[in-house]
Design a protein around this motif. Sequence first.
Motif, PDB file in Angstrom:
ATOM      1  N   MET A 189       0.844  -1.219   0.000  1.00 28.48           N
ATOM      2  CA  MET A 189       0.000   0.000   0.000  1.00 28.48           C
ATOM      3  C   MET A 189       0.866   1.250   0.000  1.00 28.48           C
ATOM      4  N   VAL A 190       1.935   1.188   0.817  1.00 27.51           N
ATOM      5  CA  VAL A 190       2.856   2.337   0.891  1.00 27.51           C
ATOM      6  C   VAL A 190       3.531   2.534  -0.462  1.00 27.51           C
ATOM      7  N   LEU A 191       3.904   1.394  -1.058  1.00 27.67           N
ATOM      8  CA  LEU A 191       4.559   1.446  -2.366  1.00 27.67           C
ATOM      9  C   LEU A 191       3.618   2.078  -3.402  1.00 27.67           C
ATOM     10  N   LEU A 192       2.331   1.691  -3.321  1.00 22.40           N
ATOM     11  CA  LEU A 192       1.333   2.237  -4.255  1.00 22.40           C
ATOM     12  C   LEU A 192       1.197   3.750  -4.073  1.00 22.40           C
ATOM     13  N   PHE A 193       1.190   4.167  -2.784  1.00 23.23           N
ATOM     14  CA  PHE A 193       1.105   5.612  -2.501  1.00 23.23           C
ATOM     15  C   PHE A 193       2.319   6.339  -3.072  1.00 23.23           C
ATOM     16  N   LEU A 194       3.481   5.688  -2.927  1.00 20.66           N
ATOM     17  CA  LEU A 194       4.725   6.292  -3.425  1.00 20.66           C
ATOM     18  C   LEU A 194       4.680   6.431  -4.950  1.00 20.66           C
ATOM     19  N   ILE A 195       4.238   5.330  -5.612  1.00 20.45           N
ATOM     20  CA  ILE A 195       4.129   5.379  -7.085  1.00 20.45           C
ATOM     21  C   ILE A 195       3.105   6.447  -7.479  1.00 20.45           C
ATOM     22  N   GLY A 196       2.007   6.475  -6.709  1.00 20.55           N
ATOM     23  CA  GLY A 196       0.955   7.472  -6.972  1.00 20.55           C
ATOM     24  C   GLY A 196       1.502   8.880  -6.870  1.00 20.55           C
ATOM     25  N   PHE A 197       2.293   9.112  -5.851  1.00 14.92           N
ATOM     26  CA  PHE A 197       2.869  10.450  -5.653  1.00 14.92           C
ATOM     27  C   PHE A 197       3.810  10.802  -6.818  1.00 14.92           C
ATOM     28  N   LEU A 198       4.671   9.827  -7.175  1.00 10.70           N
ATOM     29  CA  LEU A 198       5.617  10.058  -8.289  1.00 10.70           C
ATOM     30  C   LEU A 198       4.871  10.331  -9.591  1.00 10.70           C
ATOM     31  N   ALA A 199       3.803   9.546  -9.804  1.00 14.67           N
ATOM     32  CA  ALA A 199       3.010   9.735 -11.032  1.00 14.67           C
ATOM     33  C   ALA A 199       2.367  11.108 -11.033  1.00 14.67           C
ATOM     34  N   GLN A 200       1.924  11.557  -9.856  1.00 19.18           N
ATOM     35  CA  GLN A 200       1.265  12.859  -9.769  1.00 19.18           C
ATOM     36  C   GLN A 200       2.253  14.006  -9.994  1.00 19.18           C
ATOM     37  N   VAL A 201       3.445  13.782  -9.540  1.00 23.49           N
ATOM     38  CA  VAL A 201       4.462  14.833  -9.664  1.00 23.49           C
ATOM     39  C   VAL A 201       5.033  14.891 -11.094  1.00 23.49           C
ATOM     40  N   SER A 202       5.050  13.735 -11.754  1.00 32.07           N
ATOM     41  CA  SER A 202       5.722  13.689 -13.072  1.00 32.07           C
ATOM     42  C   SER A 202       5.160  14.688 -14.101  1.00 32.07           C
ATOM     43  N   PRO A 203       3.836  14.878 -14.256  1.00 37.52           N
ATOM     44  CA  PRO A 203       3.381  15.889 -15.228  1.00 37.52           C
ATOM     45  C   PRO A 203       3.874  17.292 -14.867  1.00 37.52           C
ATOM     46  N   LEU A 204       3.919  17.558 -13.547  1.00 40.29           N
ATOM     47  CA  LEU A 204       4.380  18.881 -13.103  1.00 40.29           C
ATOM     48  C   LEU A 204       5.854  19.076 -13.469  1.00 40.29           C
ATOM     49  N   VAL A 205       6.646  18.006 -13.189  1.00 42.86           N
ATOM     50  CA  VAL A 205       8.080  18.087 -13.499  1.00 42.86           C
ATOM     51  C   VAL A 205       8.283  18.274 -15.006  1.00 42.86           C
ATOM     52  N   LEU A 206       7.538  17.464 -15.779  1.00 42.29           N
ATOM     53  CA  LEU A 206       7.671  17.551 -17.241  1.00 42.29           C
ATOM     54  C   LEU A 206       7.276  18.936 -17.760  1.00 42.29           C
ATOM     55  N   PHE A 207       6.239  19.502 -17.140  1.00 41.47           N
ATOM     56  CA  PHE A 207       5.806  20.846 -17.565  1.00 41.47           C
ATOM     57  C   PHE A 207       6.935  21.855 -17.357  1.00 41.47           C
ATOM     58  N   PHE A 208       7.598  21.724 -16.223  1.00 38.17           N
ATOM     59  CA  PHE A 208       8.705  22.663 -15.952  1.00 38.17           C
ATOM     60  C   PHE A 208       9.914  22.385 -16.846  1.00 38.17           C
ATOM     61  N   VAL A 209      10.172  21.080 -17.093  1.00 40.76           N
ATOM     62  CA  VAL A 209      11.318  20.718 -17.948  1.00 40.76           C
ATOM     63  C   VAL A 209      11.119  21.254 -19.375  1.00 40.76           C
ATOM     64  N   PHE A 210       9.893  21.087 -19.897  1.00 40.88           N
ATOM     65  CA  PHE A 210       9.617  21.530 -21.272  1.00 40.88           C
ATOM     66  C   PHE A 210       8.962  22.909 -21.297  1.00 40.88           C
TER      67      PHE A 210
END
Lengths: 217, 276
Positions: free
Chosen positions: A1-22
């Motif tokens: 469950m913790v792992l899922l939350f972690l993946i969920g958090f990373l997935a949620q952050v990734s569009p934000l990171v990509l937006f800033f990168v590009f």
Amino acid sequence: MVLLFLIGFLAQVSPLVLFFVFFKRINKIVELRVIFLYVLASLIFDFLLGAFKSHSSLIISISAMVEFAFFSAFFYLVILSKKFKPSIIIISGLALCAEIILLYFDKENFDFWVALITAIIIVTYSISYFYEQLNSPETLIIYQSYTFWIVVGCIIYLSGTLFLFLYTSDLKNKESSPWWVINISFEIVKNVFFSIAFIIARKIKQKQEERTFVDSF
Amino acid sequence: MIFLQINSGSNVPMVLFFGTIAMLALTIGLIVFIIFHQRKVIRFQMQLQKLEYDQQKMLLNASIKLQEEERQRIAADLHDDAGPLLATARLYLNENLVNLDRQTQLQSIYNAKQIIDDTIQLIRNISHSLMPPTLKNFGLESAVNDLFQKISSSGSMNASSRFHDYRERMQPENELIIFRVIQELINNILKHSNASFIHLTQNTNNNKFFIRLHHDGRGLTQADFEKLNKSSVGLGLKNIQSRLRVLHGKIFFEKDISQTYFKVTIELIKESSVSQ
């Protein structure tokens, strides 16, 4: 469950990171700005949910309304039909008003109604979008468009979580219920699709920039 | 954990689980359908484009081949007819220089003059076949009437033409294209149909310009025309098609309702409407 939350958090952050990168290439695309703001708002709501557990129901309800507003704004931007655009404003405006009224008067069944209204309206918008794209002579391959991936992310997320939100009032301790895994899983899927959309948008912009040249007259 | 919940007795988790699966399947199904449908449409469009490209290539080849044939014909006419005639005239004139007998000189000059006249006539005929002077000076109506009169006077066939609404002449190059199409059609009728009469009528309707040919011989239907157009034979028909394409015109081959005549209809957009 913790792992899922972690993946969920990373997935949620990734569009934000990509937006800033590009950022340089895609910050002028209004549709992507809307999605960026939506992901940012979702992240804020998740933090609020963790911080104010006693008000979790209210936060989930408000986040559902904000989500609906962002999706409506996105579809308003991507659907090109001039006949359909005013309908989006009217339908989404009325639905939002209805949701606010429901939040005030019927807190018990609020999630049920919001999930139902959001799913029906957004799926309708999605079908209109697909129909428009299929009939557009400019669309060569539908999945080469970044908007396609965002729409796919939206409908998979909404259809996947529809039944969860319809029965949310029957579940005790919503966010701690094992059923909440469904929500996290589909949020991951949605954010992955949004990230793909950001990458595709950057590639398209890059190709456009390569094609443009300045006449030296 | 989810499976444990399903078996826990309550009805809600069951509905929730299968409802989610069903919704997800529906959504994925919709997306997959859209992608495959689009790919199918693209494939179909590409096939259509290829067919159109092949057709265009065939028409272009036909027009090039026809142009070459025309050149060869002119070259043959000049080489086989005008060349020997002029060479003979030269011989007569040479003889005139050698032979000092006045009577013979006059005879050879007369012969040379006759040959030069024949050559002039021959060159005029070649020139007329390239660009009929009646068409250039008096327009399509006169040129067609002239052509039909010549056919009629040959006695092999009864040919008549009638222009109902041709008060304003078209652009000369367009008149030439239409005239060539009519010539090609008439040639085909003369060669293949075994008809006893040809009748041509011209009319206009709204912004359309029509020319219709009737004949009582063996003719083509639209299906035959399209079949020949797609095959490697039927060069003349391809030439008609490529000429009409320049004018954005259409041609229809049909059998009359009475089943006794064949009709060929050329449909064009009037020049005034095109310029508008």
